[in-house]
Scaffold this motif. Sequence first.
Motif, PDB file in Angstrom:
ATOM      1  N   ALA A  10      29.766  45.119  45.696  1.00 41.41           N
ATOM      2  CA  ALA A  10      31.030  44.660  46.290  1.00 41.41           C
ATOM      3  C   ALA A  10      31.228  43.168  46.048  1.00 41.41           C
ATOM      4  CB  ALA A  10      31.056  44.969  47.785  1.00 41.41           C
ATOM      5  N   ALA A  11      30.159  42.389  46.176  1.00 46.77           N
ATOM      6  CA  ALA A  11      30.255  40.950  45.942  1.00 46.77           C
ATOM      7  C   ALA A  11      30.605  40.651  44.486  1.00 46.77           C
ATOM      8  CB  ALA A  11      28.945  40.259  46.327  1.00 46.77           C
ATOM      9  N   VAL A  12      29.988  41.388  43.570  1.00 49.56           N
ATOM     10  CA  VAL A  12      30.281  41.198  42.142  1.00 49.56           C
ATOM     11  C   VAL A  12      31.726  41.593  41.854  1.00 49.56           C
ATOM     12  CG1 VAL A  12      29.734  42.031  39.817  1.00 49.56           C
ATOM     13  CG2 VAL A  12      27.891  41.420  41.394  1.00 49.56           C
ATOM     14  N   ALA A  13      32.170  42.707  42.423  1.00 52.14           N
ATOM     15  CA  ALA A  13      33.549  43.148  42.221  1.00 52.14           C
ATOM     16  C   ALA A  13      34.535  42.139  42.779  1.00 52.14           C
ATOM     17  CB  ALA A  13      33.766  44.518  42.870  1.00 52.14           C
ATOM     18  N   LEU A  14      34.226  41.597  43.944  1.00 51.48           N
ATOM     19  CA  LEU A  14      35.096  40.590  44.555  1.00 51.48           C
ATOM     20  C   LEU A  14      35.138  39.326  43.699  1.00 51.48           C
ATOM     21  CD1 LEU A  14      36.866  39.831  46.957  1.00 51.48           C
ATOM     22  CD2 LEU A  14      34.827  39.000  48.105  1.00 51.48           C
ATOM     23  N   ALA A  15      34.010  38.894  43.205  1.00 53.57           N
ATOM     24  CA  ALA A  15      33.971  37.707  42.353  1.00 53.57           C
ATOM     25  C   ALA A  15      34.734  37.945  41.060  1.00 53.57           C
ATOM     26  CB  ALA A  15      32.516  37.324  42.046  1.00 53.57           C
ATOM     27  N   ALA A  16      34.594  39.118  40.476  1.00 50.92           N
ATOM     28  CA  ALA A  16      35.327  39.439  39.247  1.00 50.92           C
ATOM     29  C   ALA A  16      36.819  39.448  39.494  1.00 50.92           C
ATOM     30  CB  ALA A  16      34.873  40.796  38.703  1.00 50.92           C
ATOM     31  N   THR A  17      37.230  39.977  40.633  1.00 52.38           N
ATOM     32  CA  THR A  17      38.651  39.989  40.980  1.00 52.38           C
ATOM     33  C   THR A  17      39.155  38.564  41.160  1.00 52.38           C
ATOM     34  OG1 THR A  17      38.414  42.118  42.063  1.00 52.38           O
ATOM     35  CG2 THR A  17      40.353  40.831  42.637  1.00 52.38           C
ATOM     36  N   ALA A  18      38.389  37.745  41.846  1.00 52.74           N
ATOM     37  CA  ALA A  18      38.798  36.364  42.085  1.00 52.74           C
ATOM     38  C   ALA A  18      38.886  35.585  40.771  1.00 52.74           C
ATOM     39  CB  ALA A  18      37.822  35.679  43.035  1.00 52.74           C
ATOM     40  N   LEU A  19      37.947  35.840  39.871  1.00 48.75           N
ATOM     41  CA  LEU A  19      37.962  35.141  38.601  1.00 48.75           C
ATOM     42  C   LEU A  19      39.094  35.620  37.705  1.00 48.75           C
ATOM     43  CD1 LEU A  19      34.161  34.966  37.786  1.00 48.75           C
ATOM     44  CD2 LEU A  19      35.653  33.099  38.497  1.00 48.75           C
ATOM     45  N   SER A  20      39.486  36.878  37.812  1.00 43.88           N
ATOM     46  CA  SER A  20      40.533  37.398  36.943  1.00 43.88           C
ATOM     47  C   SER A  20      41.929  37.089  37.465  1.00 43.88           C
ATOM     48  CB  SER A  20      40.379  38.908  36.750  1.00 43.88           C
ATOM     49  OG  SER A  20      40.628  39.581  37.967  1.00 43.88           O
ATOM     50  N   ALA A  21      42.073  36.750  38.739  1.00 47.58           N
ATOM     51  CA  ALA A  21      43.401  36.495  39.304  1.00 47.58           C
ATOM     52  C   ALA A  21      44.136  35.372  38.594  1.00 47.58           C
ATOM     53  CB  ALA A  21      43.286  36.214  40.804  1.00 47.58           C
ATOM     54  N   PRO A  22      43.523  34.203  38.349  1.00 44.86           N
ATOM     55  CA  PRO A  22      44.265  33.158  37.656  1.00 44.86           C
ATOM     56  C   PRO A  22      44.690  33.565  36.252  1.00 44.86           C
ATOM     57  CG  PRO A  22      42.342  32.213  38.728  1.00 44.86           C
ATOM     58  CD  PRO A  22      42.228  33.714  38.828  1.00 44.86           C
ATOM     59  N   VAL A  23      43.870  34.363  35.579  1.00 45.97           N
ATOM     60  CA  VAL A  23      44.231  34.824  34.249  1.00 45.97           C
ATOM     61  C   VAL A  23      45.463  35.710  34.333  1.00 45.97           C
ATOM     62  CG1 VAL A  23      43.460  36.208  32.289  1.00 45.97           C
ATOM     63  CG2 VAL A  23      41.881  34.635  33.402  1.00 45.97           C
ATOM     64  N   ALA A  24      45.507  36.602  35.320  1.00 48.89           N
ATOM     65  CA  ALA A  24      46.656  37.478  35.474  1.00 48.89           C
ATOM     66  C   ALA A  24      47.916  36.678  35.772  1.00 48.89           C
ATOM     67  CB  ALA A  24      46.401  38.495  36.593  1.00 48.89           C
ATOM     68  N   LEU A  25      47.810  35.627  36.563  1.00 54.59           N
ATOM     69  CA  LEU A  25      48.972  34.818  36.899  1.00 54.59           C
ATOM     70  C   LEU A  25      49.417  33.963  35.721  1.00 54.59           C
ATOM     71  CD1 LEU A  25      48.070  33.646  40.507  1.00 54.59           C
ATOM     72  CD2 LEU A  25      49.663  35.435  39.839  1.00 54.59           C
ATOM     73  N   ALA A  26      48.525  33.676  34.796  1.00 51.56           N
ATOM     74  CA  ALA A  26      48.880  32.848  33.656  1.00 51.56           C
ATOM     75  C   ALA A  26      49.763  33.615  32.676  1.00 51.56           C
ATOM     76  CB  ALA A  26      47.623  32.350  32.953  1.00 51.56           C
ATOM     77  N   LYS A  27      49.675  34.936  32.669  1.00 56.07           N
ATOM     78  CA  LYS A  27      50.525  35.731  31.805  1.00 56.07           C
ATOM     79  C   LYS A  27      51.933  35.734  32.376  1.00 56.07           C
ATOM     80  CE  LYS A  27      46.821  38.850  30.430  1.00 56.07           C
ATOM     81  NZ  LYS A  27      46.304  40.206  30.533  1.00 56.07           N
ATOM     82  N   PRO A  28      52.943  35.819  31.494  1.00 55.90           N
ATOM     83  CA  PRO A  28      54.306  35.878  32.011  1.00 55.90           C
ATOM     84  C   PRO A  28      54.473  37.090  32.929  1.00 55.90           C
ATOM     85  CG  PRO A  28      54.301  35.577  29.633  1.00 55.90           C
ATOM     86  CD  PRO A  28      52.887  35.829  30.049  1.00 55.90           C
ATOM     87  N   ALA A  29      54.967  36.844  34.104  1.00 53.26           N
ATOM     88  CA  ALA A  29      55.158  37.915  35.071  1.00 53.26           C
ATOM     89  C   ALA A  29      56.451  38.639  34.755  1.00 53.26           C
ATOM     90  CB  ALA A  29      55.217  37.332  36.474  1.00 53.26           C
ATOM     91  N   GLY A  30      56.475  39.956  35.002  1.00 53.20           N
ATOM     92  CA  GLY A  30      57.712  40.688  34.886  1.00 53.20           C
ATOM     93  C   GLY A  30      58.633  40.298  36.026  1.00 53.20           C
ATOM     94  N   GLY A  31      59.885  40.698  35.919  1.00 52.49           N
ATOM     95  CA  GLY A  31      60.869  40.318  36.919  1.00 52.49           C
ATOM     96  C   GLY A  31      60.481  40.684  38.336  1.00 52.49           C
ATOM     97  N   ALA A  32      60.049  41.939  38.547  1.00 50.17           N
ATOM     98  CA  ALA A  32      59.706  42.383  39.898  1.00 50.17           C
ATOM     99  C   ALA A  32      58.497  41.619  40.435  1.00 50.17           C
ATOM    100  CB  ALA A  32      59.440  43.880  39.911  1.00 50.17           C
ATOM    101  N   ALA A  33      57.496  41.401  39.587  1.00 48.52           N
ATOM    102  CA  ALA A  33      56.304  40.667  40.020  1.00 48.52           C
ATOM    103  C   ALA A  33      56.664  39.217  40.338  1.00 48.52           C
ATOM    104  CB  ALA A  33      55.221  40.729  38.949  1.00 48.52           C
ATOM    105  N   ALA A  34      57.536  38.638  39.522  1.00 47.94           N
ATOM    106  CA  ALA A  34      57.947  37.254  39.749  1.00 47.94           C
ATOM    107  C   ALA A  34      58.705  37.124  41.059  1.00 47.94           C
ATOM    108  CB  ALA A  34      58.801  36.759  38.587  1.00 47.94           C
ATOM    109  N   VAL A  35      59.595  38.071  41.322  1.00 43.64           N
ATOM    110  CA  VAL A  35      60.329  38.032  42.593  1.00 43.64           C
ATOM    111  C   VAL A  35      59.345  38.079  43.750  1.00 43.64           C
ATOM    112  CG1 VAL A  35      61.923  39.288  44.108  1.00 43.64           C
ATOM    113  CG2 VAL A  35      62.506  38.958  41.702  1.00 43.64           C
ATOM    114  N   LYS A  36      58.364  38.964  43.682  1.00 46.39           N
ATOM    115  CA  LYS A  36      57.375  39.072  44.765  1.00 46.39           C
ATOM    116  C   LYS A  36      56.627  37.762  44.986  1.00 46.39           C
ATOM    117  CE  LYS A  36      55.912  43.713  45.577  1.00 46.39           C
ATOM    118  NZ  LYS A  36      54.841  44.687  45.547  1.00 46.39           N
TER     119      LYS A  36
END
Length: 137
Positions: A10-36
Amino acid sequence: MALRVLSTFAAVALAATALSAPVALAKPAGGAAAVKMIDTDNDGTVDMKEIEAVASATFDRLEKDADGTLDAKELKGRLSKAGVKQADPDNDGTLDKKEYLAAVAERFKLADPDNDGTLDAKELNTKAGKALLALIK
C-alpha cells in the motif's frame, strides 16, 4: 507477516500514485478534466477570474530566475515565437505578468465564441480552448 506485506504494498502504491500525479497534470488536460481542476465555484464552467488565478500561479511557477518576466526558455513552448512577439508590446523579448495575463485573456476570448464569459468542457476541447489550456498548464 501478511499485514506487513500488504501495508508495504500500500505504501509503495501510494508513493507511485503521488509520484505520477505531477506527470499526469503536466499533460494537456481534456476539457472536462480542466473544468474540474479550475472550476472553484463548481458551476460546471470556468470564468476569466478562475482562469486568471491558475494563469497567475503558472506564471509564478515558471518564473525561475526571479526577474519578474518569462523568456522563451521559461515559457517552454507555451507560446510560439510569433505568439511571444504579439504578447510583448514593449518588445523586450520577455513577458511580465501583466503581458502574460493579457495573452491568457486573449486566448480566453478566442475560446469563448458565444461570448458568455464562461468556458465549458466543449469549448475547452476546441483548438482555441486547447491553446488556452496549453498556456496555463
